[in-house]
Motif scaffolding. Structure first.
Motif, PDB file in Angstrom:
ATOM      1  N   LYS A 199       0.791  -1.243   0.000  1.00  0.00           N
ATOM      2  CA  LYS A 199       0.000   0.000   0.000  1.00  0.00           C
ATOM      3  C   LYS A 199       0.819   1.288   0.000  1.00  0.00           C
ATOM      4  O   LYS A 199       0.339   2.332   0.398  1.00  0.00           O
ATOM      5  CB  LYS A 199      -0.990   0.033   1.182  1.00  0.00           C
ATOM      6  N   ARG A 200       2.066   1.242  -0.472  1.00  0.00           N
ATOM      7  CA  ARG A 200       2.855   2.463  -0.624  1.00  0.00           C
ATOM      8  C   ARG A 200       2.625   3.032  -2.018  1.00  0.00           C
ATOM      9  O   ARG A 200       2.504   2.287  -2.986  1.00  0.00           O
ATOM     10  CB  ARG A 200       4.339   2.183  -0.410  1.00  0.00           C
ATOM     11  N   GLU A 201       2.567   4.355  -2.107  1.00  0.00           N
ATOM     12  CA  GLU A 201       2.346   5.007  -3.397  1.00  0.00           C
ATOM     13  C   GLU A 201       3.560   4.826  -4.296  1.00  0.00           C
ATOM     14  O   GLU A 201       4.676   5.164  -3.928  1.00  0.00           O
ATOM     15  CB  GLU A 201       2.074   6.498  -3.211  1.00  0.00           C
ATOM     16  N   MET A 202       3.320   4.314  -5.495  1.00  0.00           N
ATOM     17  CA  MET A 202       4.389   4.105  -6.469  1.00  0.00           C
ATOM     18  C   MET A 202       4.435   5.230  -7.506  1.00  0.00           C
ATOM     19  O   MET A 202       5.385   5.336  -8.263  1.00  0.00           O
ATOM     20  CB  MET A 202       4.194   2.761  -7.180  1.00  0.00           C
ATOM     21  N   THR A 203       3.397   6.052  -7.556  1.00  0.00           N
ATOM     22  CA  THR A 203       3.305   7.126  -8.552  1.00  0.00           C
ATOM     23  C   THR A 203       3.230   8.493  -7.889  1.00  0.00           C
ATOM     24  O   THR A 203       2.644   9.418  -8.443  1.00  0.00           O
ATOM     25  CB  THR A 203       2.061   6.915  -9.435  1.00  0.00           C
ATOM     26  N   ASP A 204       3.825   8.626  -6.721  1.00  0.00           N
ATOM     27  CA  ASP A 204       3.739   9.855  -5.946  1.00  0.00           C
ATOM     28  C   ASP A 204       4.186  11.066  -6.763  1.00  0.00           C
ATOM     29  O   ASP A 204       5.334  11.163  -7.172  1.00  0.00           O
ATOM     30  CB  ASP A 204       4.599   9.726  -4.694  1.00  0.00           C
ATOM     31  N   GLY A 205       3.242  11.967  -7.036  1.00  0.00           N
ATOM     32  CA  GLY A 205       3.554  13.214  -7.719  1.00  0.00           C
ATOM     33  C   GLY A 205       3.742  13.112  -9.220  1.00  0.00           C
ATOM     34  O   GLY A 205       4.262  14.039  -9.819  1.00  0.00           O
ATOM     35  N   CYS A 206       3.333  12.000  -9.839  1.00  0.00           N
ATOM     36  CA  CYS A 206       3.537  11.813 -11.279  1.00  0.00           C
ATOM     37  C   CYS A 206       2.216  11.622 -12.011  1.00  0.00           C
ATOM     38  O   CYS A 206       1.511  10.647 -11.775  1.00  0.00           O
ATOM     39  CB  CYS A 206       4.431  10.608 -11.552  1.00  0.00           C
ATOM     40  N   GLY A 207       1.912  12.554 -12.910  1.00  0.00           N
ATOM     41  CA  GLY A 207       0.731  12.453 -13.750  1.00  0.00           C
ATOM     42  C   GLY A 207       1.129  12.104 -15.178  1.00  0.00           C
ATOM     43  O   GLY A 207       2.305  11.877 -15.475  1.00  0.00           O
ATOM     44  N   LEU A 208       0.148  12.062 -16.056  1.00  0.00           N
ATOM     45  CA  LEU A 208       0.368  11.690 -17.449  1.00  0.00           C
ATOM     46  C   LEU A 208      -0.217  12.757 -18.373  1.00  0.00           C
ATOM     47  O   LEU A 208      -1.168  13.438 -18.007  1.00  0.00           O
ATOM     48  CB  LEU A 208      -0.295  10.345 -17.748  1.00  0.00           C
ATOM     49  N   VAL A 209       0.359  12.875 -19.577  1.00  0.00           N
ATOM     50  CA  VAL A 209      -0.167  13.770 -20.604  1.00  0.00           C
ATOM     51  C   VAL A 209      -0.126  13.052 -21.944  1.00  0.00           C
ATOM     52  O   VAL A 209       0.735  12.202 -22.179  1.00  0.00           O
ATOM     53  CB  VAL A 209       0.619  15.100 -20.723  1.00  0.00           C
ATOM     54  N   SER A 210      -1.059  13.417 -22.810  1.00  0.00           N
ATOM     55  CA  SER A 210      -1.041  12.893 -24.173  1.00  0.00           C
ATOM     56  C   SER A 210       0.046  13.611 -24.971  1.00  0.00           C
ATOM     57  O   SER A 210       0.519  14.683 -24.580  1.00  0.00           O
ATOM     58  CB  SER A 210      -2.402  13.083 -24.837  1.00  0.00           C
TER      59      SER A 210
END
Length: 156
Positions: free
Chosen positions: A27-38
Motif C-alpha cells: 500500500k505504498r504510493e508508487m506514482t507519488d507526484g507523477c501524472g500523465l499527458v497525451s
C-alpha cells in the motif's frame, strides 16, 4: 519561497482527468507526484511555453510581440510544473488521446481549487472560472542525459 514557472496552455473542459495512484502490495504510493499527458497535450504545452518565453524576452528587449502561436513538436517526454492546486511531474503516455489530455493523481493535489476543465461538455467560463487554476505552469522540461565515454577500464 515560490518556484519560478512559465505559464503555458490553459485547459478547457474535458482536458483534465483524475486517475488513481498506483500502490505497491504493501500500500505504498508508487506514482507519488507523477501524472500523465497525451502527446498532443505536451506539444500544446510546449508551444505555449515557448511562445510565452519569447514574448517575455521580446518585452524585456523592447521588441514587438507576436500574436500568432507557433506550433512546435515537443522534443521532451516530461516536465515538472504546477496546475491549480497540483504540482509534480507529468510524463507523456502515447496511449492517451487523441486530443489534449492531462491526467493527475491524488498525490499531486496539494490544495483544492474548482476545476471547470474536469467537466465534460462546454467549459462554463463564468464568475467561478479562474484562468490561473486552469493554466499549466512549467518549471522545466526533462533534460537529456549528458554525453558519456566508455573506456577499456569501465568496460572490464
Amino acid at each position: 519561497m515560490y518556484t519560478d514557472t512559465t505559464p503555458s496552455l490553459t485547459l478547457e473542459a474535458g482536458m483534465l482527468q483524475e486517475v488513481e495512484d498506483i500502490l505497491s502490495p504493501d500500500k505504498r504510493e508508487m506514482t507519488d507526484g507523477c501524472g500523465l499527458v497525451s502527446r498532443e497535450a505536451i506539444d500544446m504545452i510546449y508551444s505555449h511555453y515557448m511562445n510565452n518565453r519569447e514574448e517575455r524576452q521580446n518585452y524585456l528587449e523592447g521588441v514587438g510581440s507576436r500574436s500568432v502561436l507557433a506550433m512546435r513538436r515537443c522534443p521532451y517526454s516530461s516536465f515538472q510544473g504546477r496546475l491549480g492546486g497540483m504540482k509534480g511531474m507529468w510524463i507523456v503516455d502515447d496511449r492517451l488521446g487523441p486530443g489534449v489530455i492531462v491526467q493527475y493523481r491524488p498525490s499531486q493535489l496539494k490544495y483544492e481549487v474548482p476545476f471547470t476543465a474536469q467537466n465534460s461538455g462546454p467549459c462554463n467560463i463564468d464568475s467561478s472560472f479562474n484562468e490561473f487554476h486552469h493554466t499549466v505552469e512549467v518549471k522545466e522540461f526533462d533534460m537529456p542525459p549528458p554525453p558519456a565515454c566508455l573506456s577499456r577500464d569501465a568496460v572490464q
